[in-house]
Design a protein around this motif. Structure first.
Motif, short mmCIF file in Angstrom:
data_model
loop_
_atom_site.label_atom_id
_atom_site.label_comp_id
_atom_site.label_asym_id
_atom_site.label_seq_id
_atom_site.Cartn_x
_atom_site.Cartn_y
_atom_site.Cartn_z
N ARG A 33 -0.14 88.45 -52.36
CA ARG A 33 -1.18 89.46 -52.66
C ARG A 33 -0.70 91.02 -52.92
N GLY A 34 0.55 91.17 -52.27
CA GLY A 34 0.99 92.57 -52.26
C GLY A 34 0.20 93.45 -51.34
N ILE A 35 -0.46 92.85 -50.16
CA ILE A 35 -1.09 93.93 -49.38
C ILE A 35 -0.50 93.88 -48.01
N GLU A 36 -0.36 94.80 -47.50
CA GLU A 36 0.16 95.07 -46.04
C GLU A 36 -1.05 94.96 -45.05
N ILE A 37 -1.31 93.87 -44.33
CA ILE A 37 -2.25 94.00 -43.48
C ILE A 37 -1.68 94.34 -41.90
N PRO A 38 -2.55 94.72 -40.92
CA PRO A 38 -1.82 95.08 -39.60
C PRO A 38 -1.35 93.70 -39.29
N THR A 39 -0.01 93.91 -38.25
CA THR A 39 0.73 92.93 -37.88
C THR A 39 -0.01 92.27 -36.46
N TYR A 40 -0.52 93.19 -35.79
CA TYR A 40 -0.95 93.10 -34.34
C TYR A 40 -0.03 92.27 -33.42
N SER A 41 1.05 92.13 -33.87
CA SER A 41 2.17 91.27 -32.89
C SER A 41 2.51 92.05 -31.75
N ALA A 42 2.45 93.38 -31.83
CA ALA A 42 2.77 94.23 -30.41
C ALA A 42 1.58 94.23 -29.76
N GLU A 43 0.29 94.21 -30.24
CA GLU A 43 -0.96 94.24 -29.55
C GLU A 43 -1.06 92.82 -28.76
N MET A 44 -0.71 91.74 -29.36
CA MET A 44 -1.01 90.41 -29.14
C MET A 44 0.01 90.03 -27.88
N ARG A 45 1.25 90.76 -28.01
CA ARG A 45 2.39 90.56 -26.77
C ARG A 45 1.74 91.46 -25.65
N ASP A 46 1.01 92.51 -25.92
CA ASP A 46 0.75 93.26 -24.75
C ASP A 46 -0.25 92.68 -23.82
N VAL A 47 -1.10 91.69 -24.48
CA VAL A 47 -2.17 91.08 -23.88
C VAL A 47 -1.66 89.53 -23.51
N GLU A 48 -0.50 89.19 -23.65
CA GLU A 48 0.30 87.93 -23.37
C GLU A 48 -0.64 86.80 -24.05
N PHE A 49 -1.03 87.02 -25.18
CA PHE A 49 -1.77 85.98 -26.10
C PHE A 49 -2.98 85.53 -25.47
N ARG A 50 -3.64 85.94 -24.75
CA ARG A 50 -5.04 85.65 -24.19
C ARG A 50 -5.91 85.63 -25.51
N ARG A 51 -6.69 84.65 -25.53
CA ARG A 51 -7.60 84.32 -26.76
C ARG A 51 -8.66 85.04 -26.81
N ARG A 52 -9.19 85.73 -25.58
CA ARG A 52 -10.34 86.72 -25.76
C ARG A 52 -9.98 88.04 -26.12
N GLU A 53 -8.55 88.47 -25.95
CA GLU A 53 -8.18 89.57 -26.59
C GLU A 53 -8.06 89.44 -27.96
N ILE A 54 -7.25 88.23 -28.39
CA ILE A 54 -7.37 88.12 -29.77
C ILE A 54 -8.61 88.08 -30.62
N ALA A 55 -9.60 87.57 -29.92
CA ALA A 55 -11.04 87.51 -30.51
C ALA A 55 -11.32 88.83 -30.63
N ARG A 56 -10.98 89.97 -29.87
CA ARG A 56 -11.36 91.45 -30.02
C ARG A 56 -10.65 91.90 -31.33
N LEU A 57 -9.64 91.48 -31.31
CA LEU A 57 -8.69 92.08 -32.55
C LEU A 57 -9.46 91.55 -33.81
N VAL A 58 -9.79 90.38 -33.77
CA VAL A 58 -10.44 89.77 -35.21
C VAL A 58 -11.82 90.64 -35.28
N ALA A 59 -12.45 90.75 -34.25
CA ALA A 59 -13.82 91.29 -34.04
C ALA A 59 -13.71 92.74 -34.73
#
Length: 130
Positions: A33-59
């Motif tokens: 689609r040629g659209i740059e969405i946020p990667t969130y890879s650094a944020e997810m590493r910082d929270v060590e991939f805890r699902r509740r934190e990922i859910a907050r990013l999705v929210a």
């Protein structure tokens, strides 16, 4: 969509060498689609991939760039629950199918009506850059 099938599951991955569920969504939006969405890879590493934190990013994305739709179109996001948290995403392909990646399995296309998914899907979202 064939180029997105079989990508190895790698937590925080954002490339064809390995990707998690958001990584597949990221690659699709960037390369199709040629659209740059946020990667969130650094944020997810910082929270060590805890699902509740990922859910907050999705929210946080809901209502900013992602808007819920009743009738999904191909390319819309599929939001799914893992446990109690909305922390898994896929891409709606049409015909009741979605593309997603959930470890340890590589990315794959599955029917949303499969017993594993049908009760976990919580909504469909469309991206808008505004």
């Amino acid at each position: 969509m064939e180029r997105f099938v079989g990508i190895p599951y790698v937590p925080h991955g954002r490339s064809y060498d390995g990707a998690d569920c958001w990584g597949i969504l990221f690659l699709y939006f960037r390369d199709v689609r040629g659209i740059e969405i946020p990667t969130y890879s650094a944020e997810m590493r910082d929270v060590e991939f805890r699902r509740r934190e990922i859910a907050r990013l999705v929210a946080a994305e809901k209502g900013q760039h992602w808007f819920e739709v009743e009738a999904p179109a191909p390319g819309d996001g599929v939001l799914m629950r893992v446990g109690r948290d909305e922390s898994h995403v896929g891409i709606f392909l049409g015909g009741g199918r979605m593309l997603h990646s959930e470890g340890p399995h590589p990315s794959q296309i599955e029917r949303m009506s499969d017993m594993r998914w049908r009760d976990r899907i919580t909504g469909f979202f469309r991206y808008s850059p505004c």
